[in-house]
Design a protein around this motif. Structure first.
Motif, PDB file in Angstrom:
ATOM      1  N   LYS A  53       0.825  -1.211   0.000  1.00  0.00           N
ATOM      2  CA  LYS A  53       0.000   0.000   0.000  1.00  0.00           C
ATOM      3  C   LYS A  53       0.854   1.254   0.000  1.00  0.00           C
ATOM      4  CE  LYS A  53      -4.310  -1.732   1.781  1.00  0.00           C
ATOM      5  NZ  LYS A  53      -5.054  -2.156   2.969  1.00  0.00           N
ATOM      6  N   PHE A  57       1.075   4.095  -2.918  1.00  0.00           N
ATOM      7  CA  PHE A  57       0.788   5.499  -2.634  1.00  0.00           C
ATOM      8  C   PHE A  57       1.939   6.390  -3.112  1.00  0.00           C
ATOM      9  CE2 PHE A  57       1.101   9.040   0.522  1.00  0.00           C
ATOM     10  CZ  PHE A  57       0.086   9.813  -0.034  1.00  0.00           C
ATOM     11  N   LEU A  59       3.943   5.789  -5.468  1.00  0.00           N
ATOM     12  CA  LEU A  59       3.935   5.842  -6.930  1.00  0.00           C
ATOM     13  C   LEU A  59       2.843   6.784  -7.450  1.00  0.00           C
ATOM     14  CD1 LEU A  59       4.724   2.128  -7.846  1.00  0.00           C
ATOM     15  CD2 LEU A  59       6.269   4.098  -7.868  1.00  0.00           C
ATOM     16  N   HIS A  60       1.765   6.905  -6.705  1.00  0.00           N
ATOM     17  CA  HIS A  60       0.751   7.890  -7.095  1.00  0.00           C
ATOM     18  C   HIS A  60       1.314   9.303  -6.975  1.00  0.00           C
ATOM     19  CE1 HIS A  60      -2.579   5.311  -7.922  1.00  0.00           C
ATOM     20  NE2 HIS A  60      -2.615   4.786  -6.715  1.00  0.00           N
ATOM     21  N   LEU A  61       1.981   9.554  -5.857  1.00  0.00           N
ATOM     22  CA  LEU A  61       2.577  10.884  -5.678  1.00  0.00           C
ATOM     23  C   LEU A  61       3.606  11.131  -6.769  1.00  0.00           C
ATOM     24  CD1 LEU A  61       3.067  11.328  -1.819  1.00  0.00           C
ATOM     25  CD2 LEU A  61       1.134  11.951  -3.258  1.00  0.00           C
ATOM     26  N   GLY A  63       3.703   9.890  -9.620  1.00  0.00           N
ATOM     27  CA  GLY A  63       2.994  10.053 -10.887  1.00  0.00           C
ATOM     28  C   GLY A  63       2.402  11.437 -11.086  1.00  0.00           C
ATOM     29  N   THR A  64       2.279  12.198 -10.015  1.00  0.00           N
ATOM     30  CA  THR A  64       1.796  13.568 -10.181  1.00  0.00           C
ATOM     31  C   THR A  64       2.946  14.547 -10.384  1.00  0.00           C
ATOM     32  OG1 THR A  64       1.851  14.039  -7.809  1.00  0.00           O
ATOM     33  CG2 THR A  64      -0.194  13.142  -8.709  1.00  0.00           C
ATOM     34  N   TYR A  74       8.979  14.414   1.945  1.00  0.00           N
ATOM     35  CA  TYR A  74       7.666  14.005   2.465  1.00  0.00           C
ATOM     36  C   TYR A  74       7.811  12.924   3.539  1.00  0.00           C
ATOM     37  CZ  TYR A  74       2.852  12.349   2.557  1.00  0.00           C
ATOM     38  OH  TYR A  74       1.602  11.989   2.959  1.00  0.00           O
ATOM     39  N   LEU A  92       2.295  19.026  -0.859  1.00  0.00           N
ATOM     40  CA  LEU A  92       1.322  18.395  -1.760  1.00  0.00           C
ATOM     41  C   LEU A  92       0.549  19.443  -2.558  1.00  0.00           C
ATOM     42  CD1 LEU A  92      -0.102  15.402   0.324  1.00  0.00           C
ATOM     43  CD2 LEU A  92       1.903  15.505  -1.153  1.00  0.00           C
ATOM     44  N   THR A  95       2.729  20.628  -5.314  1.00  0.00           N
ATOM     45  CA  THR A  95       2.727  19.587  -6.339  1.00  0.00           C
ATOM     46  C   THR A  95       1.465  19.687  -7.189  1.00  0.00           C
ATOM     47  OG1 THR A  95       3.987  18.105  -4.906  1.00  0.00           O
ATOM     48  CG2 THR A  95       2.759  17.098  -6.711  1.00  0.00           C
ATOM     49  N   GLN A  96       0.363  19.871  -6.507  1.00  0.00           N
ATOM     50  CA  GLN A  96      -0.925  19.980  -7.193  1.00  0.00           C
ATOM     51  C   GLN A  96      -0.949  21.189  -8.141  1.00  0.00           C
ATOM     52  OE1 GLN A  96      -4.199  21.377  -4.793  1.00  0.00           O
ATOM     53  NE2 GLN A  96      -5.482  19.632  -5.426  1.00  0.00           N
ATOM     54  N   PHE A  99       1.272  20.547 -11.059  1.00  0.00           N
ATOM     55  CA  PHE A  99       0.607  19.572 -11.902  1.00  0.00           C
ATOM     56  C   PHE A  99      -0.441  20.242 -12.791  1.00  0.00           C
ATOM     57  CE2 PHE A  99      -2.713  16.695 -13.063  1.00  0.00           C
ATOM     58  CZ  PHE A  99      -2.107  15.467 -13.265  1.00  0.00           C
TER      59      PHE A  99
END
Lengths: 145, 145
Positions: A53, A57, A59-61, A63-64, A74, A92, A95-96, A99
């Motif tokens: 898990k 997670f 890898l999701h971060l 990926g953004t 982090y 975050l 990052t957003q 993105f």
DNA sequence: TTACAACTTAAAGTGGACTTTAAGTCAATA
DNA sequence: TATTGACTTAAAGTCCACTTTAAGTTGTAA
């Protein structure tokens, strides 16, 4: 009587497969402090469902658009406890924001690519004035500065 | 009487500024065959409005994920004339397909990032059961496998 | 005319994120 | 028991798209 469902654990190769990475990449991530592996008696790594898990997670971060260094930061803050939540939230949110900026840019690039594809298709089927330059076509389509 | 508006030409530095690249990058692109520069009597490059349009178009393609090598191939085919239109179209359509795949992936990554941000905000303002693990939160939100 | 910014080339260097190599240890199966 | 595949480490190598360096030439403004 049924045995207690014991927590499954995976050697690095199986783990790598489960998270779609390679064993060397897992070792690399560990060397960067992004995850810690437990070891068995002979020094071999093993991983649990919780590790799966966590890596997913990460890898999701990633990926953004977060770099390994961002992830390191982090993870460091996470290890420091709840008083670093504002720091993590800010990271975050940055990052957003980055993105969304790239996302909008890339959408524009896609529009041009789509237009070009349509222009070629038109040209190929000879449906239209095949001498029309692409720049004119774009103008007609309402794209580009 | 008003002079004829003569086509403007730019030395490499000005040109680089106009297309938001650096002079070395322009030289690099030229070395890769992505563009050709004209030269003045003393051997210095100069560029025209048409070059600006061309580079901007290249950058749009690049922005959709095409590598320098893809662009090279595209340029090579372009130089060969209309019989390579099917090749170019196929290349652009592959690019488009790859793009859409990544686009969808990245959208999922963004969802998770957004969820995590909201989860932190919730935790920060103490609005909810702040002991709820993120995995549970994701489940409640309907995300993740 | 003197400075100095902008240009020229070829070649070497950079950054990020792994990947590969080398040399060795351990575990499971025939 | 012998072989084979999976694991261990540290260090070197790779890939891409530039970027920087070095050494020199040219154009322009004071």
């Amino acid at each position: 009587m049924p045995a207690l469902k014991t927590e499954s654990s995976y050697p690095i190769g199986k783990f790598a497969d489960l998270v779609d990475l390679t064993a060397p990449t897992i070792r690399y991530y560990e060397s960067q402090g992004l995850l810690k592996a437990r070891r068995n008696d002979s020094g071999r790594r093993y991983f649990t469902e919780a590790d799966i898990k966590w890596v997913k997670f990460l890898l999701h971060l990633k990926g953004t658009g977060m770099s390994i260094n961002d992830l390191k930061q982090y993870v460091t803050w996470r290890a420091m406890g709840d008083e670093t939540i504002p720091n993590r939230l800010a990271l975050l949110e940055n990052t957003q924001a980055d993105f969304m900026k790239k996302y909008r840019e890339v959408q524009h690039h896609l529009e041009i690519l789509n237009d070009k594809i349509n222009w070629y298709k038109q040209k190929e089927t000879g449906k239209t004035d095949s001498q029309e330059p692409f720049a004119d076509y774009l103008n007609r389509m309402g794209h580009e500065e």
